[in-house]
Design a protein around this motif. Structure first.
Motif, PDB file in Angstrom:
ATOM      1  N   ALA A  27      61.868  19.844  45.394  1.00 27.13           N
ATOM      2  CA  ALA A  27      61.241  20.937  46.046  1.00 27.13           C
ATOM      3  C   ALA A  27      61.158  20.625  47.701  1.00 27.13           C
ATOM      4  N   LEU A  28      61.812  19.571  47.888  1.00 24.25           N
ATOM      5  CA  LEU A  28      62.052  18.948  49.324  1.00 24.25           C
ATOM      6  C   LEU A  28      63.621  18.995  50.221  1.00 24.25           C
ATOM      7  N   ILE A  29      64.391  18.423  49.181  1.00 29.25           N
ATOM      8  CA  ILE A  29      65.644  18.032  49.587  1.00 29.25           C
ATOM      9  C   ILE A  29      66.605  18.753  48.391  1.00 29.25           C
ATOM     10  N   LEU A  37      70.806   9.519  47.429  1.00 27.07           N
ATOM     11  CA  LEU A  37      69.719   8.426  47.486  1.00 27.07           C
ATOM     12  C   LEU A  37      69.380   7.728  45.950  1.00 27.07           C
ATOM     13  N   ARG A  38      69.528   8.458  45.034  1.00 27.71           N
ATOM     14  CA  ARG A  38      69.284   7.644  43.842  1.00 27.71           C
ATOM     15  C   ARG A  38      70.339   6.694  43.534  1.00 27.71           C
ATOM     16  N   GLY A 203      68.030  17.584  56.992  1.00 31.05           N
ATOM     17  CA  GLY A 203      66.702  17.699  56.357  1.00 31.05           C
ATOM     18  C   GLY A 203      66.414  16.750  55.451  1.00 31.05           C
ATOM     19  N   ILE A 204      67.315  15.749  55.123  1.00 28.84           N
ATOM     20  CA  ILE A 204      66.896  14.793  54.383  1.00 28.84           C
ATOM     21  C   ILE A 204      65.689  13.938  54.431  1.00 28.84           C
ATOM     22  N   HIS A 212      54.448  10.961  47.287  1.00 30.91           N
ATOM     23  CA  HIS A 212      54.731  10.876  45.721  1.00 30.91           C
ATOM     24  C   HIS A 212      56.192  10.987  45.435  1.00 30.91           C
ATOM     25  N   ALA A 213      56.759  12.064  46.142  1.00 31.15           N
ATOM     26  CA  ALA A 213      58.243  12.351  46.050  1.00 31.15           C
ATOM     27  C   ALA A 213      59.086  11.419  46.480  1.00 31.15           C
ATOM     28  N   ALA A 214      58.543  10.843  47.775  1.00 30.62           N
ATOM     29  CA  ALA A 214      59.403   9.873  48.346  1.00 30.62           C
ATOM     30  C   ALA A 214      59.709   8.728  47.444  1.00 30.62           C
TER      31      ALA A 214
END
Length: 302
Positions: A27-29, A37-38, A203-204, A212-214
């Motif tokens: 929903a953000l990136i 990132l994973r 936008g990362i 919570h998402a981070a």
């Protein structure tokens, strides 16, 4: 033994929770940024452990082409496909479809490995698994379908590619007798190198707008869902063996569906029936493979 069972349950819970973390982050990136990132945060504990145990050395560089294939297919593409699928689907349904990996692994092994023999029990398992997939995707609803079929295609594409990657490992990497931790460390490291130039970083930083998402992405999806999950899996391989260890995948779709339901996603009888059919199909495939293996062994004796 208590520690072993704790690791088994933890692995199923970690894998099952991955889908809600992907949903939050998407929903953000972008999916590419999530995958990068994973892999990065998953690579860190793997690299440290492999270095600490002395499992990485220069002699392994001659196997770089094989490592590269696994990095591109079984890591970069697979992670991207399931993020795209989860972005378009409810996390619970994505988790159930993600649980079909064992189904496609078995089918790939039967098609491409001469050591695998097909029997009636395995055929029934394949049919049940696909009936479960059809139930949860509801293609008969047409344009009114609440399940995004593009998302389904992404999820199944990832499952198919990962299933094929296991065949690749059996044919080309298993004979090399490499430590699994060394293989996955090379795989993650090379995937990170491949992803870096392909990822748009614009936008990362938006991932930091939602704690919570981070935390879900960095800790849940990266450190736990990738790095720690691999370490737990190899621990279980040593303690329980390959077949018993793979049983943790039975927990994954159930956990994903439960978390999705708690998060407010609709879970009806179709979803529950699909989970039961897919898991039953996978179980029958595994039992059938064991029976086929027992039938082959006596015939090979002089």
């Amino acid at each position: 033994m208590i520690l072993t069972y704790a690791a088994f349950i933890s692995l199923g819970l970690i894998w099952g929770s991955n889908f809600i973390y992907m949903k939050w982050a998407a929903a953000l990136i972008s999916p590419e940024q999530i995958v990068l990132l994973r892999v990065f945060f998953g690579f860190l504990p793997l690299a440290f452990t492999a270095w600490h145990k002395g499992m990485i050395d220069r002699s392994q560089l001659r196997h770089l082409p094989h490592f590269f294939v696994m990095a591109v297919a079984a890591t970069a593409f697979y992670y991207f496909a399931i993020v795209k699928g989860t972005q378009l689907l409810p996390s619970g349904i994505a988790g159930v479809l993600g649980g079909s990996i064992a189904l496609f692994t078995s089918i790939s092994s039967l098609l491409f490995l001469q050591t695998e023999k097909f029997n009636r029990l395995m055929a029934i398992g394949v049919v049940l698994g696909f009936v479960g997939i059809v139930l949860i995707t509801r293609p008969w609803e047409g344009e009114n379908n609440s399940v995004n079929l593009v998302g389904v295609i992404w999820m199944l594409s990832g499952a198919i590619v990962l299933g094929l990657s296991y065949v690749y490992v059996r044919r080309f990497l298993s004979p090399l007798s490499l430590q699994p931790l060394a293989l996955v460390t090379w795989q993650m490291g090379l995937a990170l190198i491949v992803l870096l130039p392909l990822t748009d970083f614009s936008g990362i930083g938006r991932i930091l707008e939602n704690s919570h998402a981070a935390i879900g992405l960095v800790v849940g999806l990266g450190v736990l869902g990738t790095g720690t999950a691999f370490l737990l899996y190899y621990f279980l391989l040593e303690k329980l063996g390959a077949i018993a260890s793979s049983g943790s995948t039975y927990i994954t779709p159930v956990v994903a569906l439960l978390i999705g339901w708690i998060a407010g996603e609709k879970v009806g009888w179709l979803e529950l029936a699909a989970v039961i059919l897919i898991l039953t199909g996978i179980a029958m495939l595994q039992i059938g493979r064991q029976q086929a293996a027992h039938q082959i062994i006596p015939s090979q004796k002089p």
